[in-house]
Scaffold this motif. Structure first.
Motif, PDB file in Angstrom:
ATOM      1  N   TYR A  60      45.279  42.480  44.086  1.00 12.33           N
ATOM      2  CA  TYR A  60      44.737  43.369  45.121  1.00 12.33           C
ATOM      3  C   TYR A  60      45.417  44.731  45.121  1.00 12.33           C
ATOM      4  CZ  TYR A  60      42.264  39.267  46.621  1.00 12.33           C
ATOM      5  OH  TYR A  60      41.431  38.176  46.645  1.00 12.33           O
ATOM      6  N   ILE A  63      43.295  46.482  42.685  1.00 16.06           N
ATOM      7  CA  ILE A  63      41.985  46.774  43.291  1.00 16.06           C
ATOM      8  C   ILE A  63      42.095  47.963  44.234  1.00 16.06           C
ATOM      9  CG2 ILE A  63      40.235  45.896  44.903  1.00 16.06           C
ATOM     10  CD1 ILE A  63      40.579  43.152  43.649  1.00 16.06           C
ATOM     11  N   HIS A 244      35.426  41.326  37.810  1.00 21.29           N
ATOM     12  CA  HIS A 244      36.091  42.356  37.011  1.00 21.29           C
ATOM     13  C   HIS A 244      35.261  42.733  35.793  1.00 21.29           C
ATOM     14  CE1 HIS A 244      39.191  43.761  34.023  1.00 21.29           C
ATOM     15  NE2 HIS A 244      39.367  44.595  35.028  1.00 21.29           N
ATOM     16  N   TYR A 290      33.900  43.633  44.587  1.00 20.39           N
ATOM     17  CA  TYR A 290      35.191  42.984  44.815  1.00 20.39           C
ATOM     18  C   TYR A 290      35.336  42.384  46.212  1.00 20.39           C
ATOM     19  CZ  TYR A 290      37.172  44.534  40.406  1.00 20.39           C
ATOM     20  OH  TYR A 290      37.441  44.708  39.067  1.00 20.39           O
TER      21      TYR A 290
END
Length: 312
Positions: A60, A63, A244, A290
């Motif tokens: 994360y 991300i 991804h 996501y």
């Protein structure tokens, strides 16, 4: 007046996508809405990741870096394009064009390597779960993220000065909505073929290294998933990796078209449409990909909403 006339003579004119549209006002509103969605979606995802302790993991962290890059990515091009349409002034000075090009190339290059880092992170998490906390600690994550930004900036410092030093003695109309390198090169009256070969080789290298890392990582990930006894574990691992891979295919596919296909495949209209896709639409899609397909993010969102309801 003479200085103003001389300045306007050396400015570039961004033709943009609105000149191609039969309903420019409607298109302007749509792009503005998409821009707001991209900003709000990425800001909210970053806020959610940093506010929930369960999301303080390497995956994360990367991300959140991707969301930050996407916010900057769309902010480099869209506000200028919308303001030009509203004011009716579609000029951009040479320094402004150079700054826009530098930021855009830097962010694109950084995202190439960030996606590779994210694939490597998934490889370590799935293939080496026992050593994962040690091998992907906070210092390693910061080092990888810093490396992505550094390599992207090298790309920007390499291409921008060379591109902007070519003499422009043809029409100064850029058939694009921002200062992208291929669009600027079309305006030069000098021979740019050697530079285009150099740029092609650099782009191959910039794409080959991340693609090799991503391909290798996912090869071993798929082998590990195939050997898993737990159906739930396989499902979770595959869901994370498929999100991804969706982002990778969207971003790399558009980049390969723009920088690696021969000129015979390109037209101004096609180039603009592809750029709209990965410059404007991809930053909107990334937070959706996501978040909607991620149980941890949905769980953090529900927890935040429940806390809000309790305080009310």
């Amino acid at each position: 007046m003479r200085n103003k006339t001389q300045k306007s003579a050396i400015d570039f004119t961004l033709v943009g996508i609105f000149s191609q549209s039969q309903h420019p006002a409607l298109l302007c509103v749509v792009i503005f809405v998409v821009f707001l969605m991209a900003l709000s979606g990425n800001i909210f995802l970053i806020f959610l990741i940093y506010s929930d302790a369960h999301l303080h993991t390497p995956m994360y962290f990367f991300i959140s870096q991707l969301s930050f890059m996407d916010m900057m990515y769309i902010s480099v091009t869209v506000p200028k394009m919308l303001m030009d349409q509203i004011t009716g002034v579609n000029k951009i000075s040479v320094p402004e064009c150079g700054i826009q090009m530098f930021l855009y190339v830097t962010l694109a290059g950084s995202e190439f390597f960030l996606l590779a880092s994210m694939a490597y992170d998934r490889y370590m998490a799935i293939c080496h779960p026992l050593h994962y906390p040690v091998l992907m600690n906070h210092k390693v994550c910061l080092f990888l993220a810093s490396g992505c930004w550094f390599l992207g900036s090298v790309d920007g410092f390499l291409f921008t000065p060379i591109t902007m030093t070519f003499p422009f003695c043809r029409s100064r109309e850029i058939h694009h909505f921002f200062c992208e390198v291929p669009a600027i090169l079309k305006l030069s009256c000098s021979d740019t073929s050697l530079y285009e070969i150099f740029m092609y080789l650099c782009c191959v290298l910039m794409l080959l290294v991340p693609v090799t890392i991503i391909s290798g990582s996912y090869y071993f990930i798929l082998l590990t998933i195939h050997r898993m006894n737990s159906a739930e574990g396989r499902k979770k691992a595959f869901a994370t990796c498929s999100s991804h891979m969706t982002v990778v295919l969207l971003f790399y596919g558009a980049a390969i078209y723009t920088y690696m296909l021969p000129n015979s495949y390109h037209t101004s209209e096609k180039d603009m449409m592809v750029s709209v896709f990965y410059t404007i639409l991809t930053p909107v899609l990334n937070p959706l990909i996501y978040s909607l397909r991620n149980k941890d993010v949905i769980g953090a969102l529900k927890k935040m909403l429940n806390v809000g309801i309790v305080f009310q």
